[in-house]
Design an enzyme around this catalytic site. Structure first.
Site, short mmCIF file in Angstrom:
data_model
loop_
_atom_site.label_atom_id
_atom_site.label_comp_id
_atom_site.label_asym_id
_atom_site.label_seq_id
_atom_site.Cartn_x
_atom_site.Cartn_y
_atom_site.Cartn_z
N PRO A 1 0.79 -1.23 0.00
CA PRO A 1 0.00 0.00 0.00
C PRO A 1 0.83 1.28 0.00
CG PRO A 1 -0.91 -1.58 1.55
CD PRO A 1 0.35 -2.17 1.02
N ASN A 2 0.38 2.21 -0.82
CA ASN A 2 0.91 3.59 -0.91
C ASN A 2 2.25 3.70 -1.62
OD1 ASN A 2 -1.31 4.79 0.51
ND2 ASN A 2 -0.48 3.87 2.37
N ARG B 1 5.30 11.25 -2.33
CA ARG B 1 4.92 10.95 -0.96
C ARG B 1 6.08 11.23 -0.01
NH1 ARG B 1 4.61 4.77 1.27
NH2 ARG B 1 3.74 5.36 3.26
N TYR C 1 11.11 9.32 1.87
CA TYR C 1 11.17 8.30 0.82
C TYR C 1 11.91 8.76 -0.44
CZ TYR C 1 7.71 6.08 3.82
OH TYR C 1 7.09 5.51 4.90
N ASN D 1 8.35 -5.21 -0.28
CA ASN D 1 8.19 -4.06 0.62
C ASN D 1 6.70 -4.01 0.92
OD1 ASN D 1 7.83 -1.68 1.95
ND2 ASN D 1 9.11 -0.46 0.57
N ALA E 1 2.81 -0.40 5.01
CA ALA E 1 2.33 -0.47 6.39
C ALA E 1 1.84 -1.87 6.77
CB ALA E 1 1.24 0.57 6.62
N HIS F 1 3.56 -3.97 9.49
CA HIS F 1 3.38 -3.84 10.93
C HIS F 1 2.16 -4.57 11.47
CE1 HIS F 1 6.45 -0.94 10.06
NE2 HIS F 1 5.61 -0.23 9.31
N ASP G 1 1.07 -15.03 6.76
CA ASP G 1 0.70 -16.44 6.61
C ASP G 1 0.86 -16.89 5.16
OD1 ASP G 1 0.08 -17.12 9.21
OD2 ASP G 1 -2.09 -16.85 8.98
N GLU H 1 12.77 -8.92 2.81
CA GLU H 1 11.92 -7.76 3.14
C GLU H 1 12.74 -6.48 2.92
OE1 GLU H 1 10.34 -8.05 7.13
OE2 GLU H 1 9.85 -5.90 7.17
N HIS I 1 12.74 -2.13 2.96
CA HIS I 1 12.10 -0.84 3.28
C HIS I 1 13.01 0.28 2.81
CE1 HIS I 1 9.01 -2.74 5.59
NE2 HIS I 1 9.94 -3.51 6.12
N LEU I 2 12.41 1.27 2.17
CA LEU I 2 13.18 2.43 1.73
C LEU I 2 13.76 3.17 2.93
CD1 LEU I 2 10.29 3.18 -0.58
CD2 LEU I 2 12.59 3.29 -1.53
N SER I 3 12.94 3.36 3.95
CA SER I 3 13.38 4.10 5.13
C SER I 3 13.90 3.13 6.19
CB SER I 3 12.20 4.90 5.70
OG SER I 3 11.19 4.02 6.19
N ARG J 1 12.39 5.35 13.22
CA ARG J 1 11.15 6.14 13.08
C ARG J 1 10.23 5.89 14.28
NH1 ARG J 1 8.90 5.44 7.16
NH2 ARG J 1 7.66 7.23 7.87
N ARG K 1 6.54 1.46 14.01
CA ARG K 1 7.15 0.97 12.76
C ARG K 1 8.28 -0.01 13.03
NH1 ARG K 1 5.21 4.19 8.38
NH2 ARG K 1 4.68 6.25 9.15
C1 DQA Z 1 7.98 1.52 4.31
C2 DQA Z 1 7.92 1.75 5.82
C3 DQA Z 1 6.51 1.54 6.34
O1 DQA Z 1 6.46 1.78 7.74
C4 DQA Z 1 5.54 2.47 5.65
O2 DQA Z 1 4.22 2.22 6.10
C5 DQA Z 1 5.63 2.43 4.18
C6 DQA Z 1 6.97 2.39 3.57
C7 DQA Z 1 9.38 1.85 3.72
O3 DQA Z 1 9.64 1.42 2.60
O4 DQA Z 1 10.18 2.51 4.37
O5 DQA Z 1 4.64 2.49 3.47
O6 DQA Z 1 7.71 0.15 4.05
#
Ligand code: DQA
Length: 144
Positions: A9-10, A17, A22, A71, A74, A77, A84, A95, A97-99, A104, A108
Site C-alpha cells: 500500500p501507498n 509521498r 522516501y 516491501n 504499512a 506492521h 501467513d 523484506e 524498506h526504503l526508510s 522512526r 514501525r
Molecule cells: C515503508 C515503511 C513503512 O512503515 C511504511 O508504512 C511504508 C513504507 C518503507 O519502505 O520505508 O509504506 O515500508
C-alpha cells in the site's frame, strides 16, 4: 530463475509521498532499475504493486516464482494474513524498506513479516531493492 517483487500500500505514490523520508524516485523508476538489473543477471522478474492486502495475497499464492522480494508498506506492521500467505509458499523472502523503520515511530519498529523472511534491507532507499535482487540471485544459485 524467476523472482517476484511486490510493493504494498501507498508505494505507488513514491516520488510524491513524504519526499524527506522516501526520496523522489518513483515506483516506475525503481521498477526500471530492477528490470535492467534482472536483464544483466539473466533472471526473470515479475513486478506487482497493490494497495489491497487481498490482492497481494492472491499474487503471492498464484506466483510461480523461486523467491520473493517484498516491501509490504504499512502491512509490515500488522499484515498477519500476508505473513501467513508468504510462510505457506516456503520460498526465500527478502523484506525491503526504503526508510530505516528502526529510526522512526515506535510502531514501525515491529515487523510481522520479518519472522518469515531471510532478512531485511532497510534505510537505503531504492538501492535496497537492487541489492535484494543481487542477494536473492546469489541465494537461489548457491543456497544460504
Ligand atoms: C515503508 C515503511 C513503512 O512503515 C511504511 O508504512 C511504508 C513504507 C518503507 O519502505 O520505508 O509504506 O515500508
Amino acid at each position: 530463475m524467476k523472482i517476484l517483487v511486490i510493493n504494498g500500500p501507498n508505494l505507488n505514490q513514491l516520488g510524491q509521498r513524504d519526499n524527506e523520508i522516501y526520496g523522489y524516485v518513483t515506483l516506475d523508476e525503481i521498477n526500471a532499475k530492477l528490470k535492467d538489473k534482472a536483464k544483466a543477471l539473466g533472471v526473470d522478474i515479475e513486478l506487482f504493486q497493490s494497495n489491497s492486502e487481498g490482492a497481494i495475497i492472491d499474487c503471492v499464492q498464484s506466483s510461480k516464482s523461486d523467491g520473493i522480494i517484498i516491501n509490504p508498506g504499512a502491512l509490515t506492521h500488522y499484515g498477519l494474513s500476508l505473513m501467513d500467505a508468504l510462510a505457506d509458499m516456503n520460498l526465500p523472502i527478502i523484506e525491503v524498506h526504503l526508510s530505516n523503520i528502526y529510526a522512526r515511530e515506535e510502531w514501525r519498529k515491529k515487523s510481522v513479516i520479518a519472522p518469515v523472511a531471510i532478512g531485511q534491507i532497510v534505510g537505503f532507499g531504492y538501492r535496497g531493492y537492487t541489492s535484494a535482487l543481487d542477494l536473492m540471485v546469489d541465494i537461489l544459485s548457491e543456497g544460504i
